[in-house]
Design a protein around this motif. Structure first.
Motif, PDB file in Angstrom:
ATOM      1  N   TRP A   8      -7.167  -5.420   6.144  1.00  0.00           N
ATOM      2  CA  TRP A   8      -6.985  -5.276   4.696  1.00  0.00           C
ATOM      3  C   TRP A   8      -5.655  -5.869   4.252  1.00  0.00           C
ATOM      4  O   TRP A   8      -5.568  -6.535   3.232  1.00  0.00           O
ATOM      5  N   LEU A   9      -4.595  -5.610   5.031  1.00  0.00           N
ATOM      6  CA  LEU A   9      -3.275  -6.126   4.692  1.00  0.00           C
ATOM      7  C   LEU A   9      -3.274  -7.654   4.689  1.00  0.00           C
ATOM      8  O   LEU A   9      -2.710  -8.285   3.804  1.00  0.00           O
ATOM      9  N   GLY A  10      -3.933  -8.252   5.670  1.00  0.00           N
ATOM     10  CA  GLY A  10      -4.035  -9.711   5.715  1.00  0.00           C
ATOM     11  C   GLY A  10      -4.797 -10.271   4.531  1.00  0.00           C
ATOM     12  O   GLY A  10      -4.407 -11.298   3.965  1.00  0.00           O
ATOM     13  N   VAL A  11      -5.868  -9.601   4.140  1.00  0.00           N
ATOM     14  CA  VAL A  11      -6.655 -10.052   2.991  1.00  0.00           C
ATOM     15  C   VAL A  11      -5.824  -9.962   1.713  1.00  0.00           C
ATOM     16  O   VAL A  11      -5.812 -10.891   0.894  1.00  0.00           O
ATOM     17  N   VAL A  12      -5.104  -8.866   1.534  1.00  0.00           N
ATOM     18  CA  VAL A  12      -4.293  -8.677   0.327  1.00  0.00           C
ATOM     19  C   VAL A  12      -3.182  -9.720   0.259  1.00  0.00           C
ATOM     20  O   VAL A  12      -2.952 -10.334  -0.790  1.00  0.00           O
ATOM     21  N   ILE A  13      -2.489  -9.946   1.369  1.00  0.00           N
ATOM     22  CA  ILE A  13      -1.406 -10.931   1.389  1.00  0.00           C
ATOM     23  C   ILE A  13      -1.944 -12.334   1.144  1.00  0.00           C
ATOM     24  O   ILE A  13      -1.374 -13.101   0.362  1.00  0.00           O
ATOM     25  N   GLY A  14      -3.040 -12.674   1.787  1.00  0.00           N
ATOM     26  CA  GLY A  14      -3.622 -14.001   1.594  1.00  0.00           C
ATOM     27  C   GLY A  14      -4.096 -14.226   0.171  1.00  0.00           C
ATOM     28  O   GLY A  14      -3.843 -15.282  -0.416  1.00  0.00           O
ATOM     29  N   PHE A  15      -4.758 -13.235  -0.406  1.00  0.00           N
ATOM     30  CA  PHE A  15      -5.252 -13.383  -1.767  1.00  0.00           C
ATOM     31  C   PHE A  15      -4.104 -13.448  -2.767  1.00  0.00           C
ATOM     32  O   PHE A  15      -4.133 -14.231  -3.713  1.00  0.00           O
ATOM     33  N   SER A  38      -0.807  -5.037 -10.491  1.00  0.00           N
ATOM     34  CA  SER A  38      -2.098  -4.429 -10.826  1.00  0.00           C
ATOM     35  C   SER A  38      -3.162  -4.788  -9.787  1.00  0.00           C
ATOM     36  O   SER A  38      -3.998  -3.965  -9.441  1.00  0.00           O
ATOM     37  N   LEU A  39      -3.109  -6.010  -9.268  1.00  0.00           N
ATOM     38  CA  LEU A  39      -4.037  -6.411  -8.206  1.00  0.00           C
ATOM     39  C   LEU A  39      -3.830  -5.559  -6.958  1.00  0.00           C
ATOM     40  O   LEU A  39      -4.795  -5.115  -6.326  1.00  0.00           O
ATOM     41  N   GLY A  40      -2.573  -5.304  -6.617  1.00  0.00           N
ATOM     42  CA  GLY A  40      -2.285  -4.449  -5.470  1.00  0.00           C
ATOM     43  C   GLY A  40      -2.794  -3.035  -5.663  1.00  0.00           C
ATOM     44  O   GLY A  40      -3.298  -2.411  -4.726  1.00  0.00           O
ATOM     45  N   ALA A  41      -2.670  -2.521  -6.871  1.00  0.00           N
ATOM     46  CA  ALA A  41      -3.164  -1.174  -7.149  1.00  0.00           C
ATOM     47  C   ALA A  41      -4.685  -1.105  -7.021  1.00  0.00           C
ATOM     48  O   ALA A  41      -5.225  -0.170  -6.431  1.00  0.00           O
ATOM     49  N   VAL A  42      -5.368  -2.103  -7.552  1.00  0.00           N
ATOM     50  CA  VAL A  42      -6.833  -2.125  -7.472  1.00  0.00           C
ATOM     51  C   VAL A  42      -7.292  -2.250  -6.023  1.00  0.00           C
ATOM     52  O   VAL A  42      -8.178  -1.513  -5.569  1.00  0.00           O
ATOM     53  N   LEU A  43      -6.683  -3.163  -5.277  1.00  0.00           N
ATOM     54  CA  LEU A  43      -7.085  -3.337  -3.876  1.00  0.00           C
ATOM     55  C   LEU A  43      -6.725  -2.120  -3.030  1.00  0.00           C
ATOM     56  O   LEU A  43      -7.451  -1.778  -2.105  1.00  0.00           O
TER      57      LEU A  43
END
Length: 54
Positions: A8-15, A38-43
């Protein structure tokens, strides 16, 4: 942290990096910061919801 959390962390950082790269010249930095927060909060909410179902 389990392997799923690292995924999940890799997906969030990459996106997030992709969003910054695509939008860095089109919107001001303060708006980009708000968008990433806001993207970080949603993810984060999605990740918590999916990992709670185990």
């Amino acid at each position: 942290m389990g392997q799923r959390n690292f995924l999940w962390l890799g997906v969030v950082i990459g996106f997030s990096a992709l969003v910054v790269w695509l939008l860095q010249d089109k919107i001001p930095f303060w708006l980009l910061s708000i968008l990433l927060l806001s993207l970080g909060a949603v993810l984060g909410n999605l990740q918590r919801r999916f990992t709670r179902d185990k």
